[in-house]
Design an enzyme around this catalytic site. Structure first.
Site: not given
Length: 765
Positions: A8, A81, A83, A85, A283, A285, A328
């Site tokens: 992204e 990513d 998640d 999104e 990460y 989030r 995770h």
């Protein structure tokens, strides 16, 4: 090319390129490449809630470039990513770029390190359609609420208002907390503190372990103390421990960064994003408290090597959130030997906080010794206590630090006599529940299961930018308190003043927030219920787990919700205005009403239809609200505009309050008079403000050609204007040398101003 990796973020792309070999080319989609257009009909409710996605105009070039890259690549790796999104971004890329599933691989990693990337490349998978469905269900829910409920607010309450599935519930929390405080009745208690002088000249501070309900109760104890001798009756020492907290999740990072560093949730997430993209942290989030085996091993080695074996203790933490399957690991550094990382000072401070929290979670508890000294008074049943606490072994505090210092009690023995220097009983007024800060609101939303931590920063930003909530200071009200002081065997009764209810940097609802919340709670109670909002989040988690289908969840929500929207046609506008009668104007006899109008809270004198005269209006006084403004304040507000006097050349000066605060006006020249009160400003003061403004205007006016065309100094440099059109002055032209003809020529060539909504910048309080 052999391998094309799509991520992204451009920053993330640069970091990944350092670790992957020459066979890999890394490109960025710069976030989502397509989304739902901001118009009605983007969700087809008649066709299983099918979304109508479009590539936005600013992303068309990105998509075109990626299509070229895809054509020349043997294998495409989607590395967005991990998640929901990120999974949706990967899905949109596959759909828009028409990627061949045979030659497309989905990889995920929660840290940007060579080891993590090599592992991801060695174990590619496919796009997780259930995560995509969960993301699209959330997107559809938010879209439907926004596009169906916001127009109801426009029609019934006021223009430019908006509603949101999570944002409106967050505002409700703040509104209800403020009303709890307004309805709270303070209770008075007295806290008694005594100071003793010791033989070495030092002082010992102690206090009564109970609070007294009245001044007379406290005074009786002080009178007894005046006649008493004081003896150390007992000294007890108890061991204690203090354990470290779990490593950070998204929510706890936002809370701790706020309290320790003063960062807003939005700033914290932005800084953490940059640290992640640079490969410094995992990460950011995540709801998980897990730490990988490799990370635990690295921490063990570091802690034992740096601090010693006795500082290490393995811990596992249980994740509370039901939605934590998406992430995770907790937020942690990628390299524990690196205690400092980041491109600027703000990033470095946040990184260090994350580093210390993660390491501390695997360290031994701090060992404390708590000491309590009991002091008896010979003529009173009320004993006193002096307390101390020292750290015997710092454990995790070695890394995470501690607030305050050791409080070591003096070397005194049981049976020793003490000399009383003074004793004071101070009245305390109980406080209601604390107003929310941005950090405590994040904590409350997480506790209630409303929204998800990754969305809290944008939610809190939105409710402030929309004018429903303000972050600022509350002045409080002056209250008198009683202080009883025993000195030289005499008790004196004193009074002092405190600003009761004073608060700093707290979230406070505006009149708009109050009115919109009341309207939504009354007419859309199902959508505004806390349990309903939490249940929606649980259902989104079930979609992600494959236990429910997107269409099923949307159907169950939309049917009842749409009926409420349809029935809102019968709601009267007056019902939403929250009209509040204050009494009658003693001069005209007309009713004075506080209410919400099209542009916010306002005061109205008279009612439409009473007689031939229309009602007149006044702005709400500063600091007042619809439900708190008094008749006296309102009558004073209607005294504006007030004629203050005249200028030196005889022009009338009027004072008033406007959208941006108090001002005076002479002819058509408006002059801010902050912080003066328009009701009290004198002619002398007004003339001073006016003359200073004239001076500024003259300095701004480079040339005036007499026909409305002027050369002015502007915020971004000199320019030409005729009042309707502005023209830039060429860089190589001296503004003072411009002739009338040149000015007309430049204005003729200048583009016509485009229409559009004016952006209002709200100053912080």
């Amino acid at each position: 090319m052999k391998n094309l990796v799509i991520v992204e973020s451009p920053a993330k792309a640069k970091t990944i390129e350092k670790y992957l070999g020459s066979d890999f080319v890394v490109k960025s989609s710069i976030g989502h490449i397509r989304g739902l257009p901001s118009k009605n009909g983007s969700i087809d409710v008649e066709n299983n809630f099918e979304p109508k996605f479009e590539v936005s105009s600013e992303k068309k070039k990105v998509v075109a470039d990626l299509r070229k890259d895809v054509k020349s690549a043997e294998t495409v790796w989607l590395a967005s990513d991990e998640d929901r999104e990120g999974e949706a971004i990967a899905w949109h890329l596959a759909e828009t770029l028409k990627l061949d599933p045979k030659n497309t691989k989905r990889i995920v990693f929660n840290e940007i390190t060579k080891k993590a990337l090599d592992k991801a490349v060695a174990n590619p998978g496919n796009i997780n359609q259930e995560l995509v469905e969960a993301q699209q269900a959330r997107q559809a829910l938010d879209y439907l609420v926004g596009f169906e409920l916001s127009p109801v607010l426009w029609r019934k309450v006021g223009p430019k208002l908006s509603a949101g599935r999570v944002q409106s519930v967050a505002v409700r929390l703040i509104v209800e907390r403020e009303r709890e405080l307004e309805n709270f009745t303070a209770e008075s208690t007295f806290k008694l503190e005594a100071i003793f002088t010791l033989k070495d000249g030092s002082e010992l501070v102690s206090e009564a372990p109970v609070k007294f309900k009245s001044a007379s109760e406290a005074e009786k104890v002080l009178q007894d103390y005046a006649k008493s001798e004081f003896t150390v009756a007992d000294i007890t020492k108890k061991p204690g421990t203090r354990n470290p907290s779990a490593p950070f999740t998204t929510s706890t990072l936002q809370q701790e960064a706020s309290s320790k560093l003063g960062y807003s949730p939005r700033s914290t997430m932005s800084l953490a994003q940059r640290l992640y993209e640079a490969g410094h942290i995992t990460y950011m989030r995540t709801d998980s408290l897990n730490i990988s085996g490799d990370a635990l091993s690295a921490m063990t080695t570091y802690i034992k090597g740096e601090y010693g074996e006795n500082y290490h203790q393995v811990r596992t933490f249980k994740t509370k959130s039901s939605g934590a399957q998406e992430a995770h690991e907790a937020i942690r550094p990628t390299h524990f030997a690196r205690s400092s990382a980041g491109a600027d000072e703000q990033q470095k401070k946040l990184y260090n906080l994350i580093w210390r929290r993660a390491l501390a979670s695997q360290m031994a508890p701090a060992q404390l010794e708590k000491t309590t000294m009991t002091i008896n008074a010979s003529e009173s049943d009320q004993h006193l206590e002096a307390k101390g606490e020292i750290v015997i072994f710092d454990g995790f505090l070695k890394v995470y630090g501690r607030s305050g210092e050791d409080k070591l009690l003096p070397d005194i023995n049981t049976g020793d006599n003490l000399d009383l220097l003074s004793a004071t009983a101070t009245e305390n007024l109980s406080r209601g529940p604390a107003r929310y800060t941005e950090a405590s609101l994040v904590k409350k939303l997480e506790e209630m299961g409303i929204g998800r931590p990754s969305t809290y920063a944008s939610t809190i930003t939105t409710v402030q930018s929309r004018g429903y909530v303000e972050r600022g200071d509350v002045e409080g009200i002056e209250r008198k308190i009683t202080i009883l002081e025993l000195k030289n065997s005499t008790v004196q009764r004193l009074t002092s003043s405190v600003q009761y209810g004073k608060d700093s940097n707290k979230l406070v609802p505006t009149d708009t927030g109050n009115v919109v919340t009341d309207f939504l709670v009354k007419h859309f109670s199902e959508v505004m219920e806390y349990d309903f909002t939490k249940d929606v989040e649980d259902q989104l988690d079930e979609i992600a787990d494959g236990k429910k289908k997107r269409v099923e969840v949307l159907q169950n929500f939309y049917g009842p919700f749409h009926k409420l929207v349809e029935s809102s046609a019968d709601i009267s506008r007056a019902d939403a205005s929250q009209s509040h009668s204050l009494g009658n104007d003693p001069k005209s006899g007309k009713p004075i009403i506080a209410r919400y109008g099209r542009y916010g809270a306002m005061l109205q004198r008279g009612e439409a239809g009473d007689d031939d005269n229309k009602p007149d209006f006044a702005p709400m006084p500063s600091g007042a609200k619809i439900d708190t403004v008094t008749l006296e304040q309102a009558l004073e507000a209607f005294q504006l505009p007030r004629i203050v006097g005249t200028t030196e050349d005889g022009k009338e000066i009027k004072a008033n309050i406007g959208r941006f605060g108090p001002y005076i006006v002479v002819d058509k020249l408006f002059v801010s008079i902050k912080p003066l009160d328009p009701h009290k400003i004198t002619e002398v003061e007004a003339r001073k403000y006016y003359s200073e403004k004239l001076k500024t205007e003259l300095e701004k006016n480079i040339a005036d050609f007499g026909d409305g065309i002027k050369v002015l100094k502007g915020r971004f440099g000199p320019y030409i204007t005729d009042g309707t059109k502005n023209a830039k002055i060429p860089k190589d032209t001296e503004p003072k040398s411009i002739t009338h003809e040149q000015a007309k020529e430049l204005l003729a060539k200048a583009p016509v101003k485009k229409g559009g909504r004016r952006r209002v910048i709200k100053k912080k309080s």
